[in-house]
Design a protein around this motif. Structure first.
Motif, PDB file in Angstrom:
ATOM      1  N   GLY A 170       0.820  -1.208   0.000  1.00 42.14           N
ATOM      2  CA  GLY A 170       0.000   0.000   0.000  1.00 42.14           C
ATOM      3  C   GLY A 170       0.848   1.249   0.000  1.00 42.14           C
ATOM      4  O   GLY A 170       0.561   2.197  -0.736  1.00 42.14           O
TER       5      GLY A 170
ATOM      6  N   GLU B  91       1.596   7.423  -6.206  1.00 42.10           N
ATOM      7  CA  GLU B  91       0.566   8.403  -6.563  1.00 42.10           C
ATOM      8  C   GLU B  91       0.966   9.807  -6.104  1.00 42.10           C
ATOM      9  O   GLU B  91       0.752  10.790  -6.813  1.00 42.10           O
TER      10      GLU B  91
ATOM     11  N   THR C 198      -7.642   9.710  -4.663  1.00 40.35           N
ATOM     12  CA  THR C 198      -6.918   8.658  -5.373  1.00 40.35           C
ATOM     13  C   THR C 198      -5.759   8.126  -4.530  1.00 40.35           C
ATOM     14  O   THR C 198      -5.359   6.978  -4.696  1.00 40.35           O
ATOM     15  N   LEU C 199      -5.238   8.991  -3.604  1.00 38.55           N
ATOM     16  CA  LEU C 199      -4.161   8.523  -2.728  1.00 38.55           C
ATOM     17  C   LEU C 199      -4.628   7.354  -1.877  1.00 38.55           C
ATOM     18  O   LEU C 199      -3.953   6.322  -1.762  1.00 38.55           O
TER      19      LEU C 199
ATOM     20  N   SER D 105      -5.225   4.311  -4.058  1.00 42.66           N
ATOM     21  CA  SER D 105      -3.934   3.714  -4.423  1.00 42.66           C
ATOM     22  C   SER D 105      -3.429   2.821  -3.313  1.00 42.66           C
ATOM     23  O   SER D 105      -3.024   1.683  -3.542  1.00 42.66           O
ATOM     24  N   PHE D 106      -3.465   3.364  -2.083  1.00 41.30           N
ATOM     25  CA  PHE D 106      -2.980   2.597  -0.937  1.00 41.30           C
ATOM     26  C   PHE D 106      -3.772   1.301  -0.800  1.00 41.30           C
ATOM     27  O   PHE D 106      -3.194   0.212  -0.696  1.00 41.30           O
TER      28      PHE D 106
ATOM     29  N   VAL E 281      -7.893   4.330  -9.833  1.00 46.57           N
ATOM     30  CA  VAL E 281      -6.923   4.170  -8.745  1.00 46.57           C
ATOM     31  C   VAL E 281      -5.647   4.961  -8.981  1.00 46.57           C
ATOM     32  O   VAL E 281      -5.008   5.412  -8.044  1.00 46.57           O
ATOM     33  N   GLY E 282      -5.243   5.144 -10.244  1.00 47.99           N
ATOM     34  CA  GLY E 282      -4.020   5.886 -10.535  1.00 47.99           C
ATOM     35  C   GLY E 282      -2.771   5.045 -10.374  1.00 47.99           C
ATOM     36  O   GLY E 282      -2.760   3.862 -10.719  1.00 47.99           O
ATOM     37  N   SER E 283      -1.738   5.639  -9.814  1.00 50.66           N
ATOM     38  CA  SER E 283      -0.438   4.973  -9.749  1.00 50.66           C
ATOM     39  C   SER E 283      -0.447   3.704  -8.920  1.00 50.66           C
ATOM     40  O   SER E 283       0.397   2.841  -9.116  1.00 50.66           O
ATOM     41  N   GLY E 284      -1.374   3.601  -7.972  1.00 52.75           N
ATOM     42  CA  GLY E 284      -1.447   2.379  -7.180  1.00 52.75           C
ATOM     43  C   GLY E 284      -1.650   1.166  -8.048  1.00 52.75           C
ATOM     44  O   GLY E 284      -1.179   0.069  -7.734  1.00 52.75           O
TER      45      GLY E 284
ATOM     46  N   SER F 111      -0.978   1.315 -11.606  1.00 54.11           N
ATOM     47  CA  SER F 111      -0.048   1.269 -12.736  1.00 54.11           C
ATOM     48  C   SER F 111       1.361   0.889 -12.302  1.00 54.11           C
ATOM     49  O   SER F 111       2.194   0.581 -13.138  1.00 54.11           O
TER      50      SER F 111
END
Lengths: 145, 116
Positions: free
Chosen positions: A31, A38, B2-3, B6-7, B55-58, B60
């Protein structure tokens, strides 16, 4: 001593891992990598004013660079053996496998060591990724016709 | 927001991998290959692109995205140029990860020595 007795003795002395602790660490570390990825992406978008796609490419590049440097300095292996899947399911795992095999085989020479062994661990990901992408790409064409 | 997504998503996928690994004899090598194949199956039905949008970078940064990108670009190549397009386009999207990892790893290897 027959085979069953031997196996039971092996089982008795195999160290038992705390599974709940492993799950917790995997969730937390995995996580945190997603979260910091992000966060880095958002900071890059704010600072350099580029598109979200480019920013996520820069994020991947940065994560790979940090992983390779940490593996080269020698403390990433301990982290991987402690946090396990939290670190090898993200891109860090791919970078770590290439970096550690290239470090391990450096002593055998540049061609027969480094060159022929650099994909020793990451080769399976690329091989099965390509085969499945080939098959699934054709299936996607058939679905979308 | 989105943070937080992502987590949660990234942690959840790693948790699933850890559960599979602890309750079977599969090694990390098996699991990364398995998740790559899973990514290409998800991309085949267009699910993983929706997850990345949300979700974004989480999403990708995971190895699932590697399989997903390969499949998406194979499809785009086939649409553009047939079988030749499929083979010539399949690695385009993943080129960033593969080539940057190899080049960075090789450069760092020249300047460091493994610690035993």
């Amino acid at each position: 001593m027959n085979k069953e007795e031997y196996l039971s003795i092996v089982k008795k002395y195999t160290p038992k891992e705390n599974k709940i602790k492993n799950y917790f660490y995997a969730f937390l570390v995995g996580g945190l990598i997603g979260f910091s990825g992000e966060l880095i992406k958002k900071i890059i978008i704010c600072l350099f004013n580029i598109s979200a796609k480019d920013a996520s490419s820069w994020t991947s590049l940065l994560v790979i660079l940090i992983t390779c440097i940490c593996t080269g300095l020698g403390f990433f292996d301990n982290l991987v053996s402690k946090y396990k899947s939290g670190l090898f399911i993200p891109t860090t795992g791919f970078a770590h496998s290439i970096m550690s095999s290239s470090l391990d085989y450096k002593k055998d020479g540049l061609i027969t060591g480094l060159g022929s062994n650099i994909f020793k661990l990451a080769g399976s990901v690329i091989l099965y990724g390509l085969i499945s992408a080939f098959i699934m790409g054709i299936i996607k064409v058939i679905i979308n016709v | 927001m989105t943070l937080v997504y992502s987590f949660l998503f990234s942690g959840f996928v790693c948790l699933i991998a850890q559960i599979i690994m602890d309750n079977s004899t599969l090694t990390p090598g098996h699991l990364t290959s398995l998740f790559t194949v899973l990514g290409s199956i998800l991309a085949c039905f267009g699910i993983y692109d929706l997850i990345i949008d949300k979700v974004g970078s989480g999403a990708s940064l995971l190895i699932i995205n590697f399989g997903s990108t390969l499949t998406n670009y194979a499809y785009l190549g086939f649409v553009k140029n047939g079988i030749i397009g499929l083979f010539s386009n399949i690695l385009v999207g993943s080129s960033l990860i593969i080539s940057s990892t190899i080049i960075i790893a090789a450069i760092i290897t020249f300047f460091t020595n493994p610690k035993d």
